[in-house]
Design an enzyme around this catalytic site. Sequence first.
Site, mmCIF file in Angstrom:
data_model
loop_
_atom_site.group_PDB
_atom_site.id
_atom_site.type_symbol
_atom_site.label_atom_id
_atom_site.label_comp_id
_atom_site.label_asym_id
_atom_site.label_seq_id
_atom_site.Cartn_x
_atom_site.Cartn_y
_atom_site.Cartn_z
ATOM 1 N N HIS A 14 0.853 -1.199 0.000
ATOM 2 C CA HIS A 14 0.000 0.000 0.000
ATOM 3 C C HIS A 14 0.880 1.236 0.000
ATOM 4 O O HIS A 14 1.408 1.654 1.029
ATOM 5 C CB HIS A 14 -0.924 -0.020 1.225
ATOM 6 C CG HIS A 14 -1.885 1.124 1.273
ATOM 7 N ND1 HIS A 14 -3.044 1.079 2.006
ATOM 8 C CD2 HIS A 14 -1.878 2.340 0.683
ATOM 9 C CE1 HIS A 14 -3.704 2.222 1.873
ATOM 10 N NE2 HIS A 14 -3.002 3.015 1.075
ATOM 11 N N HIS A 16 1.397 4.955 -2.422
ATOM 12 C CA HIS A 16 1.049 5.818 -3.566
ATOM 13 C C HIS A 16 2.337 6.451 -4.062
ATOM 14 O O HIS A 16 3.010 7.138 -3.279
ATOM 15 C CB HIS A 16 0.077 6.907 -3.128
ATOM 16 C CG HIS A 16 -1.166 6.358 -2.497
ATOM 17 N ND1 HIS A 16 -2.340 6.192 -3.198
ATOM 18 C CD2 HIS A 16 -1.412 5.910 -1.235
ATOM 19 C CE1 HIS A 16 -3.258 5.676 -2.390
ATOM 20 N NE2 HIS A 16 -2.720 5.489 -1.189
ATOM 21 N N HIS A 194 -9.438 1.436 -1.325
ATOM 22 C CA HIS A 194 -9.380 1.983 0.025
ATOM 23 C C HIS A 194 -10.799 1.890 0.580
ATOM 24 O O HIS A 194 -11.759 2.292 -0.099
ATOM 25 C CB HIS A 194 -8.982 3.456 -0.002
ATOM 26 C CG HIS A 194 -7.526 3.705 -0.255
ATOM 27 N ND1 HIS A 194 -6.858 3.186 -1.313
ATOM 28 C CD2 HIS A 194 -6.618 4.450 0.436
ATOM 29 C CE1 HIS A 194 -5.589 3.590 -1.264
ATOM 30 N NE2 HIS A 194 -5.428 4.362 -0.216
ATOM 31 N N GLU A 197 -11.161 3.800 5.900
ATOM 32 C CA GLU A 197 -10.101 4.657 6.460
ATOM 33 C C GLU A 197 -10.806 5.775 7.247
ATOM 34 O O GLU A 197 -10.619 5.907 8.447
ATOM 35 C CB GLU A 197 -9.236 5.230 5.329
ATOM 36 C CG GLU A 197 -8.110 6.150 5.801
ATOM 37 C CD GLU A 197 -7.349 6.806 4.637
ATOM 38 O OE1 GLU A 197 -7.871 6.856 3.505
ATOM 39 O OE2 GLU A 197 -6.213 7.291 4.887
ATOM 40 N N ASP A 275 1.973 3.979 2.896
ATOM 41 C CA ASP A 275 0.942 4.832 2.276
ATOM 42 C C ASP A 275 1.570 5.998 1.502
ATOM 43 O O ASP A 275 1.670 5.924 0.271
ATOM 44 C CB ASP A 275 -0.039 5.334 3.358
ATOM 45 C CG ASP A 275 -1.405 5.692 2.812
ATOM 46 O OD1 ASP A 275 -1.639 5.516 1.602
ATOM 47 O OD2 ASP A 275 -2.264 6.144 3.602
ATOM 48 N N ASP A 276 1.969 7.046 2.212
ATOM 49 C CA ASP A 276 2.563 8.231 1.584
ATOM 50 C C ASP A 276 3.766 8.668 2.422
ATOM 51 O O ASP A 276 3.697 9.647 3.172
ATOM 52 C CB ASP A 276 1.524 9.362 1.535
ATOM 53 C CG ASP A 276 0.282 8.944 0.772
ATOM 54 O OD1 ASP A 276 0.339 8.918 -0.472
ATOM 55 O OD2 ASP A 276 -0.735 8.627 1.414
HETATM 56 N N1 ADE Z 1 -4.257 8.958 -1.731
HETATM 57 C C1 ADE Z 1 -3.023 8.958 -1.225
HETATM 58 N N2 ADE Z 1 -3.046 8.563 0.053
HETATM 59 C C2 ADE Z 1 -4.323 8.302 0.366
HETATM 60 C C3 ADE Z 1 -4.998 7.834 1.514
HETATM 61 N N3 ADE Z 1 -4.355 7.569 2.652
HETATM 62 N N4 ADE Z 1 -6.328 7.682 1.457
HETATM 63 C C4 ADE Z 1 -7.000 7.957 0.348
HETATM 64 N N5 ADE Z 1 -6.419 8.388 -0.766
HETATM 65 C C5 ADE Z 1 -5.095 8.557 -0.763
HETATM 66 ZN ZN ZN Z 2 -3.541 4.890 0.557
#
Ligand code: ADE
Ligand code: ZN
Length: 333
Positions: A14, A16, A194, A197, A275-276
């Site tokens: 997971h 991006h 997703h 969340e 994630d990011d």
């Molecule tokens: N795009 C990038 N990170 C995200 C996240 N945590 N939730 C939804 N969209 C995303």
């Molecule tokens: Zn994500």
Amino acid sequence: MENFIKNLPKAELHLHIEGTFEPELMFEIAKRNNIDIPYASVYELKKAYAFDCLQDFLDIYYQGAEVLLHERDFFDLTFAYLEKCAEQNVRHAEIMFDPQTHTERGVSFETVITGIHKACVVAEKEFGISTLLIMSYLRHLSEEDAFKTLEESLPFKKWITAVGLDSSEKGNPPSKFKRVFEASVAEGYIPLAHAGEEGDADYVWEALDLLHIVRIDHGNNSLQDESLVREIVKRDLALTVCPMSNLALKVVQDLREHPLKKMMSLGMKVTVNSDDPAYFGGQVNQNFMAIQRALDLSKEDLCELARNSFQYSLLDQKTKNSFLSEVENYCAA
Ligand code: ADE
Ligand code: ZN
């Protein structure tokens, strides 16, 4: 524990690619593309990384992606991430990309995917890392727009394994994308999304029953509904959990309250992911370390998380087995 985590063979499921964009590289690419970033320095930009919810983050994340214009930019972005993977013993990465973030600005689908794909090929040769790509639809946009993206992806189908669904969850339920997911599956893409969340358990139900996803990104709010938890366990669906993201976006207020251990004890299959990472302060290994410390996870727990990361990847069983034996050798030592 730090060394144990560092050398543990793992997959990241997971992630991006636009969320791996480190400020230093962002400034470098902005400069060569003659684009102004509305922050005076890396320091000023990093100060803006304080979020109260998902939308706060998304606004900054989309702004950051605006400096990406050329194939080389997407190559550099992806290669920088894969170099970090190699340092962390990430043996396999399933990389999400958001084509609409770029095609909306006039950058072609081909430019985006070619840059990303070429970086994966070079990294595979240089670092021996395995990768695959997940094309994510932006849920704040229309289903029609997602259909257009699906169409644009078809010439590059051989480079894409799965489709995902990301961006602003609340108000954009999975049901909005039922038809485009059906069409995506008909084209051979594996469905992921997703769910849970920020959205409630209903959204996870919809992702299961309407989009027929084979893995759940985040899934935290599944715990609101015991029958949903039972269903997830019964269907053997894994959750790609992102501890530092959850903390940064206030999905949890403290990592000690994170539900990861509870999920495991309920029989849910959990993986740990970043994630990011450029926005949430840590790569996958830092996510492992933070959650290990917060929940006092044992080496056996960490081995289970690593095992899950390969077992619930989208690789074929033979390749999974080969990575799983790396985990077994490491964990038995
Ligand atoms: N795009 C990038 N990170 C995200 C996240 N945590 N939730 C939804 N969209 C995303
Ligand atoms: Zn994500």
